[in-house]
Design a protein around this motif. Structure first.
Motif, PDB file in Angstrom:
ATOM      1  N   ARG A   1      21.561  11.539   1.402  1.00  0.00           N
ATOM      2  CA  ARG A   1      20.323  12.284   1.171  1.00  0.00           C
ATOM      3  C   ARG A   1      20.418  13.731   1.646  1.00  0.00           C
ATOM      4  O   ARG A   1      19.689  14.605   1.172  1.00  0.00           O
ATOM      5  CB  ARG A   1      19.144  11.570   1.856  1.00  0.00           C
ATOM      6  CG  ARG A   1      17.782  12.101   1.410  1.00  0.00           C
ATOM      7  CD  ARG A   1      16.635  11.293   1.982  1.00  0.00           C
ATOM      8  NE  ARG A   1      16.487  11.456   3.429  1.00  0.00           N
ATOM      9  CZ  ARG A   1      15.532  10.876   4.151  1.00  0.00           C
ATOM     10  NH1 ARG A   1      14.655  10.075   3.558  1.00  0.00           N
ATOM     11  NH2 ARG A   1      15.465  11.071   5.455  1.00  0.00           N
TER      12      ARG A   1
ATOM     13  N   TRP B   1      22.785  15.764   1.047  1.00  0.00           N
ATOM     14  CA  TRP B   1      23.627  16.563   0.161  1.00  0.00           C
ATOM     15  C   TRP B   1      22.919  16.724  -1.182  1.00  0.00           C
ATOM     16  O   TRP B   1      22.565  15.741  -1.833  1.00  0.00           O
ATOM     17  CB  TRP B   1      24.976  15.874  -0.035  1.00  0.00           C
ATOM     18  CG  TRP B   1      25.887  16.521  -1.033  1.00  0.00           C
ATOM     19  CD1 TRP B   1      26.253  16.045  -2.251  1.00  0.00           C
ATOM     20  CD2 TRP B   1      26.579  17.775  -0.891  1.00  0.00           C
ATOM     21  NE1 TRP B   1      27.108  16.896  -2.885  1.00  0.00           N
ATOM     22  CE2 TRP B   1      27.333  17.983  -2.066  1.00  0.00           C
ATOM     23  CE3 TRP B   1      26.629  18.748   0.110  1.00  0.00           C
ATOM     24  CZ2 TRP B   1      28.126  19.112  -2.262  1.00  0.00           C
ATOM     25  CZ3 TRP B   1      27.414  19.877  -0.079  1.00  0.00           C
ATOM     26  CH2 TRP B   1      28.148  20.050  -1.238  1.00  0.00           C
ATOM     27  N   ASN B   2      22.709  17.943  -1.612  1.00  0.00           N
ATOM     28  CA  ASN B   2      22.005  18.172  -2.873  1.00  0.00           C
ATOM     29  C   ASN B   2      22.942  18.536  -4.018  1.00  0.00           C
ATOM     30  O   ASN B   2      22.500  18.953  -5.097  1.00  0.00           O
ATOM     31  CB  ASN B   2      20.941  19.268  -2.716  1.00  0.00           C
ATOM     32  CG  ASN B   2      21.535  20.643  -2.418  1.00  0.00           C
ATOM     33  OD1 ASN B   2      22.756  20.834  -2.464  1.00  0.00           O
ATOM     34  ND2 ASN B   2      20.670  21.608  -2.129  1.00  0.00           N
TER      35      ASN B   2
ATOM     36  N   THR C   1      25.230  20.848  -3.729  1.00  0.00           N
ATOM     37  CA  THR C   1      25.752  22.189  -3.437  1.00  0.00           C
ATOM     38  C   THR C   1      25.865  22.448  -1.938  1.00  0.00           C
ATOM     39  O   THR C   1      26.890  22.935  -1.451  1.00  0.00           O
ATOM     40  CB  THR C   1      24.844  23.270  -4.056  1.00  0.00           C
ATOM     41  OG1 THR C   1      24.702  23.016  -5.458  1.00  0.00           O
ATOM     42  CG2 THR C   1      25.433  24.656  -3.852  1.00  0.00           C
TER      43      THR C   1
ATOM     44  N   ASP D   1      22.229  19.436   4.251  1.00  0.00           N
ATOM     45  CA  ASP D   1      21.141  19.623   5.218  1.00  0.00           C
ATOM     46  C   ASP D   1      20.991  18.303   5.971  1.00  0.00           C
ATOM     47  O   ASP D   1      20.478  17.333   5.422  1.00  0.00           O
ATOM     48  CB  ASP D   1      19.849  19.994   4.500  1.00  0.00           C
ATOM     49  CG  ASP D   1      18.699  20.271   5.472  1.00  0.00           C
ATOM     50  OD1 ASP D   1      18.914  20.128   6.695  1.00  0.00           O
ATOM     51  OD2 ASP D   1      17.595  20.608   5.001  1.00  0.00           O
TER      52      ASP D   1
ATOM     53  N   ASN E   1      18.168  13.439   8.293  1.00  0.00           N
ATOM     54  CA  ASN E   1      19.085  12.516   7.617  1.00  0.00           C
ATOM     55  C   ASN E   1      20.168  11.957   8.538  1.00  0.00           C
ATOM     56  O   ASN E   1      20.861  11.022   8.157  1.00  0.00           O
ATOM     57  CB  ASN E   1      19.756  13.234   6.442  1.00  0.00           C
ATOM     58  CG  ASN E   1      18.748  13.734   5.435  1.00  0.00           C
ATOM     59  OD1 ASN E   1      17.865  12.990   5.018  1.00  0.00           O
ATOM     60  ND2 ASN E   1      18.868  15.005   5.044  1.00  0.00           N
TER      61      ASN E   1
ATOM     62  N   GLN F   1      19.962   6.299  -2.002  1.00  0.00           N
ATOM     63  CA  GLN F   1      20.419   7.324  -1.079  1.00  0.00           C
ATOM     64  C   GLN F   1      20.615   6.711   0.301  1.00  0.00           C
ATOM     65  O   GLN F   1      20.034   5.656   0.624  1.00  0.00           O
ATOM     66  CB  GLN F   1      19.403   8.460  -1.000  1.00  0.00           C
ATOM     67  CG  GLN F   1      19.296   9.291  -2.263  1.00  0.00           C
ATOM     68  CD  GLN F   1      18.317  10.428  -2.098  1.00  0.00           C
ATOM     69  OE1 GLN F   1      17.153  10.222  -1.759  1.00  0.00           O
ATOM     70  NE2 GLN F   1      18.775  11.646  -2.342  1.00  0.00           N
TER      71      GLN F   1
END
Length: 506
Positions: free
Chosen positions: A212, A214-215, A217, A220, A224, A274
């Motif tokens: 969760r 990692w988007n 790119t 954060d 998490n 996730q």
């Protein structure tokens, strides 16, 4: 009649004797009262604490307050968001209203401490006189140990596999009927699974796309990831600011829940879900405080380097997978960890836990959290078969006098291939109920993505999982003829497809 002068000295002597006797009686009463108070206080202190603070030693212990939050109203709330907010606030407000006097006392004596709220309790590092003074307080219910628990996490050392050894779905995933659920369009989407373990290698090719934090790119880790290991920590060190695994076990269990690298390594039950995580063991060694800290983080996650006051229950996971144990024989308190599992469940988070690796004898499901009614406990099958693994612990649970049937269900747990911590493309084979447990956590994610009406209705979900399992008859640890459920296989072998097809049906 006027008294004679000779009577005054006599009266004075008699009065003196009376008051002396009264004073002696009062002193005796006070001494007796103090003796009773000390005896009562000693009775609140766990034997582990007494033993580990002998001869002036310092030890870590947990002070549990008498006043605990009432979470029962959460049962009437319809959504996870409402349940989670109520439970977090009820627990938080209780701790804030009651812990102040003890915290000030600890600070005045410069004793190391950490406040918890998932259980109204405070971790303290102190000596025998500190434990006794705390136990003597009316607002303290008990003083428990914080032993180091060297977990029996896997049955044999990991056997590393080649990264491209297979381009098919792993055996245990296939045997649990996950691919047939994927074919229906249900892969765990919309569900978050949290792993309380040795940490995890978040950059692993099979995990990173599902983390969760990692988007696609940037990363954060706030909300998490949390590290409850504050000293030591092996290769990760203490208080790691990003997900890290110092032992390999957590990377492996995480992979079995959600792992898929998109290049043929289909190792996870719910690749559409996730994941988040919390390290609750230092190179495989846990403590009650570490376990509690991770449960507290999962209840209301907070930023890396932050604190519990910043906890946000809206970011809580839906499911937790827990492949560890905490034996009372080594100083763990069954009651305190029971409260953490209950709080998680009341908040709409389903705790899935390992039944432990102490088989084949009966009544070897004997340690928290596998013994709890509020936890969904998992036994291990020999991978690809409907036979129980020799090491898998059996019920009934006699450790707490409940005679409770355990495990609840069984899943593949031998020679399970999953992600490993050696590198971003490492895989390994491991065996244990630790390996069976994430199969079930992932299956719940599949069920909830297929039938959102069941999401976070834990009692109903357990009924569906139980009734949809492939029943295996046995009476090894039961009286009467072979039947199902039983204390060897629970309700039987995990069947994710059957669970999804049954859904919320009665």
């Amino acid at each position: 009649m006027t008294p004679t002068s000779s009577s005054h000295p006599l009266r004075r002597i008699l009065c003196a004797l009376f008051f002396a006797a009264a004073g002696a009686a009062a002193i005796g009463a006070i001494a007796s009262l103090r003796a009773v108070d000390t005896e009562t206080a000693q009775g609140k202190i766990a034997p582990w604490v007494t033993a580990h603070t002998a001869a002036g030693q310092q030890a870590e212990f947990i002070v549990v307050l008498r006043d605990q939050a009432d979470l029962r109203p959460a049962e009437l709330l319809p959504t996870k968001a409402e349940k989670g907010r109520f439970v977090r606030d009820a627990l938080w407000n209780k701790s804030q209203a009651t812990q102040g006097p003890i915290l000030r006392w600890l600070e005045s004596r410069h004793l190391e401490h950490r406040a918890f709220y998932i259980v109204n309790a405070i971790w303290v590092k102190g000596r025998a006189e500190d434990a006794l003074a705390l136990a003597a307080r009316d607002d303290v219910d008990r003083v428990e140990g914080n032993p180091e628990i060297h977990n029996n996490l896997a049955i044999a050392p990991a056997v590393e596999a080649q990264p491209n050894e297979t381009d098919t779905v792993e055996q245990g995933i296939a045997y649990s009927k996950a691919p047939q659920v994927w074919a229906l369009g249900d892969t765990g989407q919309g569900i978050v699974i949290a792993d309380g373990d040795t940490g995890f290698l978040w950059t692993h090719n099979a995990i990173k796309p599902h983390y969760r934090g990692w988007n696609g790119t940037t990363a954060d880790h706030d909300y998490n990831w949390h590290d409850s290991v504050h000293t030591g920590g092996g290769v990760c060190g203490p208080d790691s600011p990003q997900p890290c695994d110092d032992y390999g076990h957590g990377t492996h269990t995480m992979g079995t829940t959600i792992g898929d690298d998109g290049m043929g390594n289909q190792i996870g039950m719910a690749p559409g879900a996730q994941c988040i995580g919390c390290r609750n063991m230092d190179q495989g060694t846990g403590t009650p405080a570490r376990y509690m800290e991770c449960f507290e983080f999962f209840l209301a996650p907070y930023p890396v380097g932050g604190n519990t006051s910043q906890g946000d229950p809206s970011k809580a996971p839906d499911i937790t997978t827990n492949s560890w144990e905490c034996p009372p024989s080594e100083g763990c308190s069954a009651e305190t960890l029971k409260a953490t599992i209950k709080a998680q469940r009341m908040a709409g988070i389903m705790p899935v836990v390992a039944a432990q690796n102490s088989g084949p004898a009966c009544s070897t499901v004997e340690n928290p959290p596998g013994i709890y009614a509020a936890a969904y406990s998992v036994g291990a099958l020999n991978n690809g078969t409907d036979t129980i693994a020799d090491f898998s612990s059996r019920g009934p649970v006699t450790a707490d006098g409940s005679n409770r049937l355990k495990p609840d269900i069984a899943a593949p747990g031998t020679n399970v291939r999953s992600s490993y911590y050696s590198s971003n493309s490492s895989y390994a084979y491991l065996s244990g109920t630790s390996m069976a447990t994430p199969h079930v956590a992932g299956a719940v994610a599949l069920l909830w993505s297929a039938d959102p009406a069941l999401k976070n209705n834990i009692a109903k979900t357990e009924q569906v999982m139980d009734k949809s399992a492939h029943h295996i008859l046995d009476n090894t640890c039961d009286s009467g003829p072979p039947a199902s459920p039983n204390n060897t296989y629970g309700n039987g072998r995990l069947n994710a497809l059957s669970a999804v097809k049954r859904g919320g049906a009665p």
